[in-house]
Design an enzyme around this catalytic site. Sequence first.
Site, PDB file in Angstrom:
ATOM      1  N   SER A  76       0.379  -2.619   7.271  1.00 52.38           N
ATOM      2  CA  SER A  76      -0.132  -2.985   8.593  1.00 52.38           C
ATOM      3  C   SER A  76       1.034  -3.106   9.560  1.00 52.38           C
ATOM      4  O   SER A  76       1.893  -3.964   9.407  1.00 52.38           O
ATOM      5  CB  SER A  76      -0.899  -4.314   8.504  1.00 52.38           C
ATOM      6  OG  SER A  76      -1.418  -4.676   9.762  1.00 52.38           O
ATOM      7  N   LYS A 136      -9.260   2.466  -1.983  1.00 51.83           N
ATOM      8  CA  LYS A 136      -9.559   1.795  -0.722  1.00 51.83           C
ATOM      9  C   LYS A 136     -10.970   2.167  -0.259  1.00 51.83           C
ATOM     10  O   LYS A 136     -11.363   3.337  -0.305  1.00 51.83           O
ATOM     11  CB  LYS A 136      -8.519   2.230   0.315  1.00 51.83           C
ATOM     12  CG  LYS A 136      -8.468   1.431   1.594  1.00 51.83           C
ATOM     13  CD  LYS A 136      -7.259   1.879   2.407  1.00 51.83           C
ATOM     14  CE  LYS A 136      -7.067   1.039   3.657  1.00 51.83           C
ATOM     15  NZ  LYS A 136      -5.826   1.424   4.383  1.00 51.83           N
ATOM     16  N   GLU A 156       0.825  -1.208   0.000  1.00 46.52           N
ATOM     17  CA  GLU A 156       0.000   0.000   0.000  1.00 46.52           C
ATOM     18  C   GLU A 156       0.865   1.266   0.000  1.00 46.52           C
ATOM     19  O   GLU A 156       1.851   1.361   0.732  1.00 46.52           O
ATOM     20  CB  GLU A 156      -0.875  -0.044   1.260  1.00 46.52           C
ATOM     21  CG  GLU A 156      -1.801   1.111   1.466  1.00 46.52           C
ATOM     22  CD  GLU A 156      -2.613   0.955   2.750  1.00 46.52           C
ATOM     23  OE1 GLU A 156      -3.579   1.711   2.910  1.00 46.52           O
ATOM     24  OE2 GLU A 156      -2.285   0.086   3.591  1.00 46.52           O
ATOM     25  N   LYS A 172       0.225  -9.800  15.901  1.00 44.77           N
ATOM     26  CA  LYS A 172      -0.693  -9.260  14.896  1.00 44.77           C
ATOM     27  C   LYS A 172      -0.540  -9.952  13.551  1.00 44.77           C
ATOM     28  O   LYS A 172      -1.502 -10.051  12.779  1.00 44.77           O
ATOM     29  CB  LYS A 172      -0.455  -7.761  14.744  1.00 44.77           C
ATOM     30  CG  LYS A 172      -1.501  -7.046  13.903  1.00 44.77           C
ATOM     31  CD  LYS A 172      -1.216  -5.555  13.824  1.00 44.77           C
ATOM     32  CE  LYS A 172      -2.212  -4.845  12.931  1.00 44.77           C
ATOM     33  NZ  LYS A 172      -1.868  -3.421  12.746  1.00 44.77           N
ATOM     34  N   LYS A 176       5.083  15.304  30.676  1.00 45.63           N
ATOM     35  CA  LYS A 176       6.308  14.553  30.398  1.00 45.63           C
ATOM     36  C   LYS A 176       6.127  13.683  29.157  1.00 45.63           C
ATOM     37  O   LYS A 176       7.007  13.617  28.298  1.00 45.63           O
ATOM     38  CB  LYS A 176       6.686  13.684  31.600  1.00 45.63           C
ATOM     39  CG  LYS A 176       7.228  14.432  32.800  1.00 45.63           C
ATOM     40  CD  LYS A 176       7.748  13.461  33.852  1.00 45.63           C
ATOM     41  CE  LYS A 176       8.373  14.198  35.022  1.00 45.63           C
ATOM     42  NZ  LYS A 176       8.924  13.277  36.036  1.00 45.63           N
ATOM     43  N   GLU A 208       7.353   3.487  33.389  1.00 49.62           N
ATOM     44  CA  GLU A 208       7.819   4.733  33.972  1.00 49.62           C
ATOM     45  C   GLU A 208       7.086   5.929  33.377  1.00 49.62           C
ATOM     46  O   GLU A 208       6.745   6.883  34.085  1.00 49.62           O
ATOM     47  CB  GLU A 208       9.320   4.869  33.765  1.00 49.62           C
ATOM     48  CG  GLU A 208      10.142   3.848  34.518  1.00 49.62           C
ATOM     49  CD  GLU A 208      11.618   3.888  34.161  1.00 49.62           C
ATOM     50  OE1 GLU A 208      12.407   3.236  34.877  1.00 49.62           O
ATOM     51  OE2 GLU A 208      11.984   4.551  33.175  1.00 49.62           O
ATOM     52  N   ASN A 229      16.990  14.527  40.972  1.00 52.19           N
ATOM     53  CA  ASN A 229      16.923  14.933  39.573  1.00 52.19           C
ATOM     54  C   ASN A 229      18.207  15.570  39.064  1.00 52.19           C
ATOM     55  O   ASN A 229      18.557  15.420  37.885  1.00 52.19           O
ATOM     56  CB  ASN A 229      15.761  15.898  39.360  1.00 52.19           C
ATOM     57  CG  ASN A 229      14.416  15.177  39.303  1.00 52.19           C
ATOM     58  OD1 ASN A 229      14.371  13.960  39.226  1.00 52.19           O
ATOM     59  ND2 ASN A 229      13.343  15.930  39.349  1.00 52.19           N
ATOM     60  N   THR A 273      16.286   6.178  27.670  1.00 49.24           N
ATOM     61  CA  THR A 273      16.242   4.853  28.301  1.00 49.24           C
ATOM     62  C   THR A 273      15.023   4.614  29.177  1.00 49.24           C
ATOM     63  O   THR A 273      15.033   3.716  30.013  1.00 49.24           O
ATOM     64  CB  THR A 273      17.514   4.624  29.139  1.00 49.24           C
ATOM     65  OG1 THR A 273      17.614   5.645  30.142  1.00 49.24           O
ATOM     66  CG2 THR A 273      18.755   4.637  28.260  1.00 49.24           C
ATOM     67  N   CYS A 292      -5.541  -3.336   2.496  1.00 48.68           N
ATOM     68  CA  CYS A 292      -5.315  -3.336   3.939  1.00 48.68           C
ATOM     69  C   CYS A 292      -6.607  -3.407   4.754  1.00 48.68           C
ATOM     70  O   CYS A 292      -7.196  -4.464   4.879  1.00 48.68           O
ATOM     71  CB  CYS A 292      -4.468  -2.128   4.340  1.00 48.68           C
ATOM     72  SG  CYS A 292      -3.668  -2.305   5.966  1.00 48.68           S
TER      73      CYS A 292
END
EC number: 6.3.5.1
Length: 643
Positions: free
Chosen positions: A191, A111, A44, A197, A607, A477, A448, A472, A163
Amino acid sequence: MPNIALAAGVLNQIPLDWKGNQARIISIIQEAQQNQVAILCLPELCLTGYGCEDQFLATYTSEKAWESLIQLLPHTQHILVWVGLPVFFEGKLYNVAACLANGKLISLIPKQYLANDGVHYETRWFNPWPAHQRSVLSTSLGEIPMGDYRILADGISIGIEICQDAWEGENRPAHSLAQRGVSVICSPTASHFAFAKSKTRQRLAIEGSQIIQGSYVFANVLGNESGRTIFDGDAYVVHQGQICAETQRFSFKDSQLIVASVEINCQTQVADDLIVANVQWPLSNQTYPHFEAAPWEGTVNIKEEEFARAVSLGLWDYVRKSYSYGWVISLSGGADSSAIATLCYLAIRLAYKELGWEGIQSKMAYIPWIMDVSTEKDFIARMLTTAYQGTENSSDQTRTSAKALAECIGTTHYDWNIDVLVKEYRGIIEKAIGRSLTWEQDDITLQNVQARLRSPSVWMLANINNALLLATSNRSEASVGYATMDGDTSGSISPIAGIDKTFIRQWLIWMEKIGLDGKLSMPGLSHVNSLEPSAELRPLTSKQVDEEDLMPYPILNAIERWAFYDKLSPENCLKNLIQEYGANFSEDQLTAFCSRFFRLWARNQWKRERYAPGFHVDEYSLDPKSWLRFPILSAGLEKDIKP
């Protein structure tokens, strides 16, 4: 009932790369012609790239795609090819599969159903084409049929599902095409990867072939095309419910072609929706290789295998498509940075295994030093740089963990201390505010500053090396904001922002003990796998542990999934929590965990808005740019928990 060769081609394209995308398409068409292929299905929107985002709205994009399409025509002698591109028609934009055959543009089939959930925003750019509607588009090539057509080529009737069309159950176009007598359906697809999946896509291809009692040719996009999403590159040729050929997913090559010779039933219903393509392809007289799935597809550790291969390919494509010279990681010795370093290492190992050294040099030809490197070991050392940045609060165990992994992988590794910087910044602020900072009064501030002061140094390494700095932080988190902005979130990309901490820890153990294909394991992970997750930002005497700061990670992950994938209310999340974990925790503890989660979730949306782009790997994501939008300012959700 003639035997013809059907083929699916997967392509690793780049949005708006007109010359490159066209060259890869021409190359795979030529490969198909050499294999006497009759019908070739390509992915596609492969002319533009699937991930062009709002650039689809610029008419310039569709115009350039049309120019590329016309330039493909001379390359389609004695073959019928499906190529995807955007096309404006009567002021509206459509996602179209173009049928090219014997040097001519035969038809444009749009489509019918648009993907508009999760990472998909197709209705922002495209319009759905109504079933059974047919028209013509006036072009420099003449009047081109556009709409819900079938193609008749050499006696074989061919239809299209693009699709999302195939995901529509009883409404999928295959049912209508079956009633209209098609023998072959081609499915150009884009996809994205998510765990397991591909099995759904495979099932849809099989069902499509059963619906028409004929052949189904499915072709997906390959690789990290445009940044956040990774594509498996899976493709299938299915005949009457049986898979005849399939690709090996997550290839590091530019393309893969699979071919199968099948016996086609030529019965066709003649009607005004049938467009004739005058092409006579060679009857298949070749014996084709047995294109089958890789052995790891059948293992019990399929999720671990998929994660390793998808993210490794994502990292590899990102570094080369951004013309970077490698990766830099602040290697703390903990689970997250160790997982990312391991994934970078796997990217190089898998690329080297599939492409060979000459193939790598070709793909990385833009790197000035690439021809000076002759071994995989030297290449790893040049591509991957790690740094352990200790403070007085860092333990010997994490330093040893980082060093052991760096030596196992073969990175260029540095080890330095940043206490002098922490003390300098602390002194500046203490002088400014006229008092000393204490852990009792200034806990977050003192934590911090250490995390943030690790960022400038590794950014310097990234700049010196023209490399990507990798953030990271993981999804667990991110959900509660347990990350330092401009600290562990610093980076060009955030490779594990789409996966939870619990799985990361499980995956690291699997990589140490078993590894890819049960062969490529990482004994250097033994140290990190023996550690309790800790930020190591408080004094060592405090024995800081992540799960004591937050809550047990399995509980955190469960609340996150219930709230933002299953979309349950906070009250129902708590009910589920009590039902599932009530034997191990009191109701008061579980209420406190749930309250803490939703309080931190709402407080830390800002954040998540600032996170570096992450890879989509799971069924859902917290990425506000592509999956889950939440107000930056809100009354929060904690108030909706009823004790």
